[in-house]
Enzyme design. Sequence first.
Site, PDB file in Angstrom:
ATOM      1  CB  CYS A 153      19.844  42.121  78.738  1.00 50.95           C
ATOM      2  SG  CYS A 153      18.326  41.975  77.826  1.00 50.95           S
ATOM      3  NE  ARG A 210      10.048  43.034  80.657  1.00 53.47           N
ATOM      4  CZ  ARG A 210      11.066  42.261  80.283  1.00 53.47           C
ATOM      5  NH1 ARG A 210      12.259  42.446  80.802  1.00 53.47           N
ATOM      6  NH2 ARG A 210      10.894  41.305  79.395  1.00 53.47           N
TER       7      ARG A 210
HETATM    8  P1  XMP Z   1      17.130  42.109  71.770  1.00 50.27           P
HETATM    9  O1  XMP Z   1      18.372  41.281  71.810  1.00 50.27           O
HETATM   10  O2  XMP Z   1      16.241  41.748  70.641  1.00 50.27           O
HETATM   11  O3  XMP Z   1      16.328  41.743  73.120  1.00 50.27           O
HETATM   12  O4  XMP Z   1      17.458  43.566  71.812  1.00 50.27           O
HETATM   13  C1  XMP Z   1      15.053  42.248  73.386  1.00 50.27           C
HETATM   14  C2  XMP Z   1      14.518  41.626  74.655  1.00 50.27           C
HETATM   15  O5  XMP Z   1      15.330  41.969  75.792  1.00 50.27           O
HETATM   16  C3  XMP Z   1      14.536  41.952  76.970  1.00 50.27           C
HETATM   17  N1  XMP Z   1      14.772  43.205  77.681  1.00 50.27           N
HETATM   18  C4  XMP Z   1      15.620  43.329  78.708  1.00 50.27           C
HETATM   19  N2  XMP Z   1      16.348  42.403  79.370  1.00 50.27           N
HETATM   20  N3  XMP Z   1      17.209  44.122  80.754  1.00 50.27           N
HETATM   21  C5  XMP Z   1      17.140  42.815  80.418  1.00 50.27           C
HETATM   22  O6  XMP Z   1      17.829  41.993  81.047  1.00 50.27           O
HETATM   23  C6  XMP Z   1      16.502  45.102  80.131  1.00 50.27           C
HETATM   24  O7  XMP Z   1      16.592  46.279  80.472  1.00 50.27           O
HETATM   25  C7  XMP Z   1      15.654  44.671  79.061  1.00 50.27           C
HETATM   26  N4  XMP Z   1      14.786  45.345  78.270  1.00 50.27           N
HETATM   27  C8  XMP Z   1      14.277  44.409  77.416  1.00 50.27           C
HETATM   28  C9  XMP Z   1      13.098  41.786  76.547  1.00 50.27           C
HETATM   29  O8  XMP Z   1      12.721  40.465  76.810  1.00 50.27           O
HETATM   30  C10 XMP Z   1      13.136  42.114  75.071  1.00 50.27           C
HETATM   31  O9  XMP Z   1      12.092  41.511  74.340  1.00 50.27           O
END
Ligand code: XMP
Length: 502
Positions: free
Chosen positions: A322, A421
């Site tokens: 993120c 999203r």
């Molecule tokens: P982890 O830390 O497990 O997080 O890799 C997965 C979660 O991150 C969110 N997610 C995003 N958040 N930009 C964001 O700010 C992104 O591009 C993105 N893609 C996923 C999402 O909630 C996921 O479950």
Amino acid sequence: MVSPEKQAFFEAQDVALTFDDVRLRTRSGHQAPLPDNLDLASRFSKNVELKVPFASAAMDTVTTSEMAIAMAKLGGIGVIHAGLSVEEQKTEVRRVKHHLNGLINRPIAFDRRRSLESILNECEDRKLDFRTFPVIDENNRFAGLITQNDLDFSEDLQLSVMDIMTPASEVTTADPDTKIEEAYSLMMEHKKKTLPLIDDNGEIAGLYIFSDVARIVRGDEAQFNVDERGRLRVAAAVPTDAEACDRIEEIRGDDGEFLDVAVIDSADGDSYYAFQTLELIKENFPDLDVVVGNVSEGASAGELAAAGADGVKVGQGPGSICTTRTETGIGTPQVTAVYESARAVEKYDVPIIADGGIRNHGDLSLAIAAGASAIMMGGMLSGSKETPGDILVLDNGSRVKMYRGMGSPSAMKASAASRKRYDVKGTGEPLAEGVESYVPYKGSVVDIVDMCVKALEKSMRYVKVDSIEQHQNETLFNRITNAGLIESHPHDVQVVSLKDKD
Ligand code: XMP
């Protein structure tokens, strides 16, 4: 109810905390030993239970049917991502639902005049992973059965089904109201692997498959997370707009039987549109559990619960891929966000799902002690065999898989759901809120989740709690300094792995 000591700890903080800011306080267990098996059962949403409190993220490099099947078999749940067409997402959800079948209500049946070739082609097109089908006649009546063996040992694919099927007169059948226990006895007695249920008109009213019936009746695989009909549980992500209802309608089927939970998937889960979508879905599908996210403020979680959310997903920017926080400056660090959200939804009896930011196994236990009922993981499960995408071999020989944020440039280019999203507006290059990455290929997710379970159990033993609820309510935190964090990790040694060297 959260203990006064835990409340006092959080109330005393003057900054928002995340995983590396805290550690759990152990307790003395002199009064009695903990049970051999701790209770990890929890909930993903108001009415959807979990046997272990883990969920796989709704991301296009994490969860399609293969991951969702694995997660449900491990006792958790997978959320099929929304970056698929409605048809594709429906197929993925149905694959999970059809993976085990106590009773198949509407089995796929083929007309007896069809050629074997056309059937095999249809199986291929529909990506069916089974090959036993009832056969029907011109009047829709049960005519016989074809099995994998019939198809495998047929040299002439131009033959029609009626040339090779076992005719109805030789098939053991039963009445439509046959219970699973009776079906099991009948199949055992007649040594049959399938049991078609036939109604008074001679039409097919259902089909039992022995392996699934036996598993349910014998209580094997008690760890599987299944619905009341013995099918694996599954969730689907939907975007924040009116299209969400059409999507859900298509996915869950006429009788609403194919979907356990809809997850409204937005980076801005307390937006006007998220509330509108929640209201719309609840109006149209009052008996479907709806999780909404993501938010990171207690007040927003409380308002979503008051508006009818059956679960609230917490986490704005903690994820490994993120960049929302660095690009926009928003987002409450995860431990405080989870704690405050959990407190805010307490009176509605709505579970909190802590989403993102799990870097070490210990973070799982921290998230639950902060109040989460379930933990969603992307990065931790990424790179596993069950994630979508190929294994790539880099120049240095290492095997990797792609793991990307849903707000990364390539994901936003690939899918309208990703753009939704991240609420992309205007023209030109959208602002990316995530990155693309390669992660090491990690083998099966079964081993990854097994370690998560072991780590959570071990942590619960240290703090002397035997259930998720007790952990949420009683376990206390210490805030730590940077020196405490350094001390927490291996230090002053050169770490080596001797695993394969004995
Ligand atoms: P982890 O830390 O497990 O997080 O890799 C997965 C979660 O991150 C969110 N997610 C995003 N958040 N930009 C964001 O700010 C992104 O591009 C993105 N893609 C996923 C999402 O909630 C996921 O479950």
